[in-house]
Design an enzyme around this catalytic site. Structure first.
Site, mmCIF file in Angstrom:
data_model
loop_
_atom_site.group_PDB
_atom_site.id
_atom_site.type_symbol
_atom_site.label_atom_id
_atom_site.label_comp_id
_atom_site.label_asym_id
_atom_site.label_seq_id
_atom_site.Cartn_x
_atom_site.Cartn_y
_atom_site.Cartn_z
ATOM 1 N N HIS A 143 -2.610 0.580 1.726
ATOM 2 C CA HIS A 143 -1.343 0.126 2.311
ATOM 3 C C HIS A 143 -0.176 0.212 1.323
ATOM 4 O O HIS A 143 0.975 0.213 1.736
ATOM 5 C CB HIS A 143 -1.465 -1.282 2.912
ATOM 6 C CG HIS A 143 -1.571 -2.385 1.919
ATOM 7 N ND1 HIS A 143 -2.784 -2.895 1.496
ATOM 8 C CD2 HIS A 143 -0.622 -3.091 1.257
ATOM 9 C CE1 HIS A 143 -2.558 -3.876 0.626
ATOM 10 N NE2 HIS A 143 -1.259 -4.009 0.453
ATOM 11 N N SER A 176 -0.791 -6.112 -4.774
ATOM 12 C CA SER A 176 -1.735 -5.247 -4.045
ATOM 13 C C SER A 176 -2.101 -4.031 -4.868
ATOM 14 O O SER A 176 -1.227 -3.337 -5.394
ATOM 15 C CB SER A 176 -1.133 -4.789 -2.722
ATOM 16 O OG SER A 176 -1.042 -5.850 -1.824
ATOM 17 N N ASP A 212 -8.954 0.193 3.034
ATOM 18 C CA ASP A 212 -7.702 -0.112 2.350
ATOM 19 C C ASP A 212 -7.759 0.301 0.884
ATOM 20 O O ASP A 212 -7.352 -0.439 -0.003
ATOM 21 C CB ASP A 212 -7.314 -1.583 2.488
ATOM 22 C CG ASP A 212 -5.852 -1.829 2.110
ATOM 23 O OD1 ASP A 212 -5.065 -0.865 2.124
ATOM 24 O OD2 ASP A 212 -5.507 -2.972 1.781
#
Length: 184
Positions: free
Chosen positions: A68, A177, A98
């Site tokens: 992402h 992230s 992911d």
């Protein structure tokens, strides 16, 4: 019942020397990722920009991050610990997991010690958990917590479980992230 004498006012919550040592060793392998997304915008409207983290896993220039972070990117650059900015390419992405694998020129990352991937099946609840990343574009920030649980299974964007995830209470914010979660 109350628990008495387990933690005294002078007992540190974690081994500060260990955390500092881990940061000194692992920090150089952590990168800040900047993505540009055209999205068909006109020049007057500008370009969409996003940020995240990643980390070097070998001397060949491979960088792991979250899908992402880089999804839909037209251009991806990474900032290294010495503040150099380099271009990278996407080698592969998995929306279901992911995960994304990026590639930098090996000459650009020469001399940086990559992180060794651990055995996540050996992680135990209660172990120290250390996250390094770029939350809110604050490059190479560190947070400390514990492993809150293992075997967690959040749902991916494809609505299938991502099994055996590690849950932590180490504070993670936008920009973290893709960064590594370390143990002792």
């Amino acid at each position: 019942d109350s628990i008495v004498g387990v933690v005294s006012p002078s007992t540190p919550l974690f081994d500060e020397e260990l955390v500092s040592s881990l940061f000194e060793r692992a920090g150089p392998a952590v990168v800040e990722i900047q993505v540009s997304r055209d999205r068909g915008l006109s020049r007057q409207q500008g370009v969409g920009v996003g940020f995240g983290s990643g980390f070097l896993i070998d001397r060949d220039g491979h960088i792991v991050t979250n899908n992402h972070v880089v999804e839909g990117a037209d251009r991806i650059t990474v900032t290294l610990h010495d503040e150099r900015t380099i271009d990278v390419e996407v080698l592969g992405r998995s929306s279901a997991d992911d995960l994304a694998l990026l590639k930098a020129n090996p000459a650009d990352v020469a001399g940086i010690e990559p992180l060794t991937l651990g055995d996540s099946s050996a992680v135990k609840t209660g172990e120290i958990a250390i996250a390094i990343g770029s939350p809110f574009r604050q490059f190479n920030s560190i947070t400390v917590g514990v492993v809150s649980g293992t075997g967690r299974g959040p749902t991916s964007v494809l609505r299938r479980p991502i099994p055996d995830m590690i849950q932590t209470d180490a504070p993670l914010n936008p920009g973290n992230s893709g960064g590594p979660l370390l143990n002792s």
